[in-house]
Design a protein around this motif. Structure first.
Motif, short mmCIF file in Angstrom:
data_model
loop_
_atom_site.label_atom_id
_atom_site.label_comp_id
_atom_site.label_asym_id
_atom_site.label_seq_id
_atom_site.Cartn_x
_atom_site.Cartn_y
_atom_site.Cartn_z
N ASP A 218 -8.83 -6.26 6.78
CA ASP A 218 -8.46 -6.22 5.18
C ASP A 218 -8.09 -7.47 4.59
OD1 ASP A 218 -6.96 -5.45 2.90
OD2 ASP A 218 -7.14 -3.50 3.59
N CYS B 74 -4.29 -8.25 4.10
CA CYS B 74 -3.63 -8.37 5.51
C CYS B 74 -3.01 -9.83 5.58
CB CYS B 74 -4.60 -7.85 6.72
SG CYS B 74 -3.56 -7.85 8.33
N LEU C 262 -7.24 -2.97 10.14
CA LEU C 262 -6.17 -3.53 9.29
C LEU C 262 -6.36 -5.11 9.30
CD1 LEU C 262 -3.29 -3.45 8.02
CD2 LEU C 262 -2.35 -3.85 10.23
#
Length: 143
Positions: A116, A119, A113
């Motif tokens: 990304d 994010c 995550l």
């Protein structure tokens, strides 16, 4: 606030997960978030274009619930909870990068995550805390 309450607040803020409550155009929304926290701020990750992200854009006032249920299970007399209210903001630049690294160090499962491009790192500045231990003992702090 007594030293015991301060220690208990620190212990609760050290919990790995918390429940984040946000408010947006579609109303209230809660999310489970992996966090790092101290007595001034709480940090977590979110993706852009999620309901959480939109709600934080719409209204940065949030509530965050920490609890000790992992340590005490169903024993309500021993369990503690801490509700924190504050304002959220999105971090940028090196501050975001350093905080992202700290979050991944604490929660290795966040690595994908965190990498990304969509994010975001969110910081909640703590305004007030309201705690309860068991069913009887309440304590609060704030400005």
């Amino acid at each position: 606030m007594s030293m015991a309450h301060t220690d208990e607040i620190r212990s609760l803020l050290n919990q790995p997960l918390a429940v984040l409550a946000t408010n947006g155009v579609d109303g209230l929304h809660t999310s489970l978030v992996a966090v790092i926290a101290d007595e001034r701020s709480i940090w977590f990750l979110t993706l852009r274009n999620t309901r959480k992200w939109h709600n934080l854009q719409y209204y940065p006032g949030v509530s965050v619930l920490f609890d000790s249920r992992d340590a005490h299970g169903a024993n309500l007399e021993a369990a503690s909870a801490l509700t924190v209210s504050g304002r959220a903001r999105f971090l940028i630049d090196s501050t975001a990068d350093q905080t992202r690294e700290r979050l991944v160090a604490r929660h290795p499962s966040l690595a994908l995550l965190a990498s990304d491009p969509e994010c975001c790192v969110v910081e909640v500045t703590i305004d007030t805390c309201y705690g309860i231990t068991g069913l009887k003992h309440k304590h609060s702090s704030g400005d």
